[in-house]
Design a protein around this motif. Structure first.
Motif, PDB file in Angstrom:
ATOM      1  N   THR A 125      20.278 -10.628 -83.781  1.00 46.76           N
ATOM      2  CA  THR A 125      20.081 -10.588 -82.340  1.00 46.76           C
ATOM      3  C   THR A 125      20.931  -9.481 -81.730  1.00 46.76           C
ATOM      4  O   THR A 125      21.804  -8.908 -82.384  1.00 46.76           O
ATOM      5  CB  THR A 125      20.461 -11.926 -81.683  1.00 46.76           C
ATOM      6  OG1 THR A 125      21.884 -12.121 -81.801  1.00 46.76           O
ATOM      7  CG2 THR A 125      19.751 -13.091 -82.351  1.00 46.76           C
ATOM      8  N   ALA A 184      18.966 -10.976 -77.081  1.00 48.64           N
ATOM      9  CA  ALA A 184      17.560 -10.674 -77.318  1.00 48.64           C
ATOM     10  C   ALA A 184      17.166 -11.176 -78.693  1.00 48.64           C
ATOM     11  O   ALA A 184      17.873 -10.962 -79.679  1.00 48.64           O
ATOM     12  CB  ALA A 184      17.324  -9.174 -77.215  1.00 48.64           C
ATOM     13  N   PRO A 189      14.174 -11.422 -81.841  1.00 55.18           N
ATOM     14  CA  PRO A 189      12.951 -10.808 -82.367  1.00 55.18           C
ATOM     15  C   PRO A 189      11.738 -11.646 -81.959  1.00 55.18           C
ATOM     16  O   PRO A 189      11.837 -12.851 -81.745  1.00 55.18           O
ATOM     17  CB  PRO A 189      13.159 -10.841 -83.883  1.00 55.18           C
ATOM     18  CG  PRO A 189      14.622 -11.070 -84.085  1.00 55.18           C
ATOM     19  CD  PRO A 189      15.087 -11.859 -82.904  1.00 55.18           C
ATOM     20  N   ASN A 190      10.610 -10.991 -81.826  1.00 51.48           N
ATOM     21  CA  ASN A 190       9.379 -11.698 -81.471  1.00 51.48           C
ATOM     22  C   ASN A 190       8.741 -12.247 -82.739  1.00 51.48           C
ATOM     23  O   ASN A 190       7.937 -11.589 -83.381  1.00 51.48           O
ATOM     24  CB  ASN A 190       8.419 -10.746 -80.746  1.00 51.48           C
ATOM     25  CG  ASN A 190       7.246 -11.471 -80.131  1.00 51.48           C
ATOM     26  OD1 ASN A 190       7.224 -12.699 -80.095  1.00 51.48           O
ATOM     27  ND2 ASN A 190       6.278 -10.737 -79.641  1.00 51.48           N
ATOM     28  N   ASP A 191       9.150 -13.457 -83.107  1.00 46.02           N
ATOM     29  CA  ASP A 191       8.699 -14.064 -84.357  1.00 46.02           C
ATOM     30  C   ASP A 191       8.321 -15.516 -84.098  1.00 46.02           C
ATOM     31  O   ASP A 191       9.113 -16.276 -83.542  1.00 46.02           O
ATOM     32  CB  ASP A 191       9.815 -13.976 -85.411  1.00 46.02           C
ATOM     33  CG  ASP A 191       9.347 -14.352 -86.801  1.00 46.02           C
ATOM     34  OD1 ASP A 191       8.895 -15.499 -86.989  1.00 46.02           O
ATOM     35  OD2 ASP A 191       9.436 -13.504 -87.704  1.00 46.02           O
ATOM     36  N   PRO A 192       7.114 -15.925 -84.488  1.00 45.28           N
ATOM     37  CA  PRO A 192       6.672 -17.314 -84.232  1.00 45.28           C
ATOM     38  C   PRO A 192       7.594 -18.369 -84.830  1.00 45.28           C
ATOM     39  O   PRO A 192       7.680 -19.484 -84.309  1.00 45.28           O
ATOM     40  CB  PRO A 192       5.285 -17.369 -84.878  1.00 45.28           C
ATOM     41  CG  PRO A 192       4.824 -15.950 -84.937  1.00 45.28           C
ATOM     42  CD  PRO A 192       6.053 -15.128 -85.135  1.00 45.28           C
ATOM     43  N   LEU A 233      10.081 -20.301 -82.600  1.00 44.45           N
ATOM     44  CA  LEU A 233       9.654 -21.336 -81.665  1.00 44.45           C
ATOM     45  C   LEU A 233      10.258 -22.689 -82.030  1.00 44.45           C
ATOM     46  O   LEU A 233      10.276 -23.613 -81.211  1.00 44.45           O
ATOM     47  CB  LEU A 233       8.127 -21.424 -81.647  1.00 44.45           C
ATOM     48  CG  LEU A 233       7.386 -20.186 -81.111  1.00 44.45           C
ATOM     49  CD1 LEU A 233       5.877 -20.366 -81.261  1.00 44.45           C
ATOM     50  CD2 LEU A 233       7.764 -19.904 -79.662  1.00 44.45           C
ATOM     51  N   THR A 260      16.300 -21.231 -73.974  1.00 47.67           N
ATOM     52  CA  THR A 260      15.432 -20.280 -74.657  1.00 47.67           C
ATOM     53  C   THR A 260      14.348 -19.813 -73.700  1.00 47.67           C
ATOM     54  O   THR A 260      13.793 -20.606 -72.930  1.00 47.67           O
ATOM     55  CB  THR A 260      14.776 -20.901 -75.901  1.00 47.67           C
ATOM     56  OG1 THR A 260      13.997 -22.032 -75.511  1.00 47.67           O
ATOM     57  CG2 THR A 260      15.824 -21.331 -76.924  1.00 47.67           C
ATOM     58  N   THR A 267      10.745 -17.256 -73.503  1.00 48.48           N
ATOM     59  CA  THR A 267       9.732 -16.710 -74.404  1.00 48.48           C
ATOM     60  C   THR A 267       9.219 -15.336 -73.994  1.00 48.48           C
ATOM     61  O   THR A 267       8.750 -14.570 -74.831  1.00 48.48           O
ATOM     62  CB  THR A 267       8.538 -17.679 -74.510  1.00 48.48           C
ATOM     63  OG1 THR A 267       8.031 -17.957 -73.200  1.00 48.48           O
ATOM     64  CG2 THR A 267       8.974 -18.979 -75.182  1.00 48.48           C
ATOM     65  N   LEU A 268       9.275 -15.000 -72.729  1.00 42.99           N
ATOM     66  CA  LEU A 268       8.738 -13.712 -72.253  1.00 42.99           C
ATOM     67  C   LEU A 268       9.764 -12.998 -71.393  1.00 42.99           C
ATOM     68  O   LEU A 268       9.862 -13.280 -70.187  1.00 42.99           O
ATOM     69  CB  LEU A 268       7.438 -13.933 -71.460  1.00 42.99           C
ATOM     70  CG  LEU A 268       6.241 -14.464 -72.256  1.00 42.99           C
ATOM     71  CD1 LEU A 268       5.094 -14.785 -71.312  1.00 42.99           C
ATOM     72  CD2 LEU A 268       5.802 -13.465 -73.309  1.00 42.99           C
ATOM     73  N   PRO A 269      10.503 -12.062 -71.975  1.00 45.47           N
ATOM     74  CA  PRO A 269      10.577 -11.716 -73.395  1.00 45.47           C
ATOM     75  C   PRO A 269      11.410 -12.761 -74.139  1.00 45.47           C
ATOM     76  O   PRO A 269      12.095 -13.569 -73.505  1.00 45.47           O
ATOM     77  CB  PRO A 269      11.269 -10.352 -73.383  1.00 45.47           C
ATOM     78  CG  PRO A 269      12.170 -10.433 -72.193  1.00 45.47           C
ATOM     79  CD  PRO A 269      11.403 -11.221 -71.159  1.00 45.47           C
ATOM     80  N   PRO A 270      11.373 -12.752 -75.485  1.00 43.61           N
ATOM     81  CA  PRO A 270      12.141 -13.753 -76.243  1.00 43.61           C
ATOM     82  C   PRO A 270      13.647 -13.523 -76.104  1.00 43.61           C
ATOM     83  O   PRO A 270      14.180 -12.508 -76.555  1.00 43.61           O
ATOM     84  CB  PRO A 270      11.673 -13.550 -77.685  1.00 43.61           C
ATOM     85  CG  PRO A 270      11.102 -12.169 -77.731  1.00 43.61           C
ATOM     86  CD  PRO A 270      10.564 -11.893 -76.364  1.00 43.61           C
TER      87      PRO A 270
END
Length: 219
Positions: free
Chosen positions: A30, A44, A46-49, A52, A80, A82-85
């Motif tokens: 991060t 920040a 990473p955009n990783d499912p 979640l 947390t 989500t937009l952005p993560p």
């Protein structure tokens, strides 16, 4: 290890977070975006499912390199987004500076390959690494931080040819700690199916062969 009440600064940049209480252990790279009024850490993600799965109240351990020293802390997720993560971590009660602690290890200087795994067991990459020390229970290796996946599970596969052997040994291992210096140093613990596991036999034979020098190194 010295304990300090100082707080991480925005200039710390990269923070490596390990989550051990989630169903699948995670190692996440991060970046510190800023500090809240309560000294919470806004990072920040990473955009990783897979992320979640992270929920408020989940505990984790963080490590960061500041001016050449390694600092570590324990905290929990406060929020947390989500937009952005983005993740907000509670202000650490203590930020501790790690000092090298020594115990006997066998030094090596050999190349190998590491395959970090996803939470589903999928191979994320095949990375050339430099093994710097080895014992029958685990090893340390160096790898470029930019090469390591931003999100991985704590499980990985390691392959290398031990000195004096004419074949490659293949180890299953789990990440025990990370040292985020200029090069990323990762400490691992081996996992063997049994004492007759071929990799276990290989490393035990090598360890007792006196083909490496006994040194003191960072635990």
């Amino acid at each position: 290890m010295n304990t300090s009440n100082s707080y991480l600064a925005i200039g710390s940049n990269t923070i490596w977070l390990t989550f051990f209480s989630t169903p699948e252990k995670f190692l996440i790279q991060t970046y510190l975006l800023g500090l809240g009024a309560d000294h919470s850490l806004l990072c920040a993600l990473p955009n990783d499912p897979a992320l979640l799965k992270l929920k408020c109240g989940t505990s984790c351990k963080g490590r960061s390199c500041i001016d050449g020293d390694i600092y570590e802390f324990k905290t929990v997720i406060q929020e947390t987004l989500t937009l952005p993560p983005i993740i907000r971590l509670a202000a650490p009660q203590n930020v501790s500076r790690q000092h090298p602690r020594t115990f006997p290890r066998l030094t090596v200087n050999m190349t190998g390959a590491v395959r970090p795994l996803s939470d589903k067991g999928r191979i994320l990459a095949v990375l050339p690494v430099q093994l710097c020390n080895l014992s029958p229970t685990g090893c340390q290796f160096r790898v470029s931080p930019s090469a390591w996946p931003l999100v991985s599970s704590a499980h990985l596969h390691i392959s290398c040819r031990l000195p004096g052997f004419d074949h490659f040994s293949k180890f299953s291992a789990s990440i025990e700690w990370v040292d985020p210096t200029t090069e990323l140093v990762i400490g691992t613990k081996f996992s063997f199916s049994s004492l007759q596991d071929p990799a276990n036999r290989d490393v035990m034979e090598w360890f007792t062969s006196q083909q490496a020098s006994l040194i003191n190194t960072t635990a």
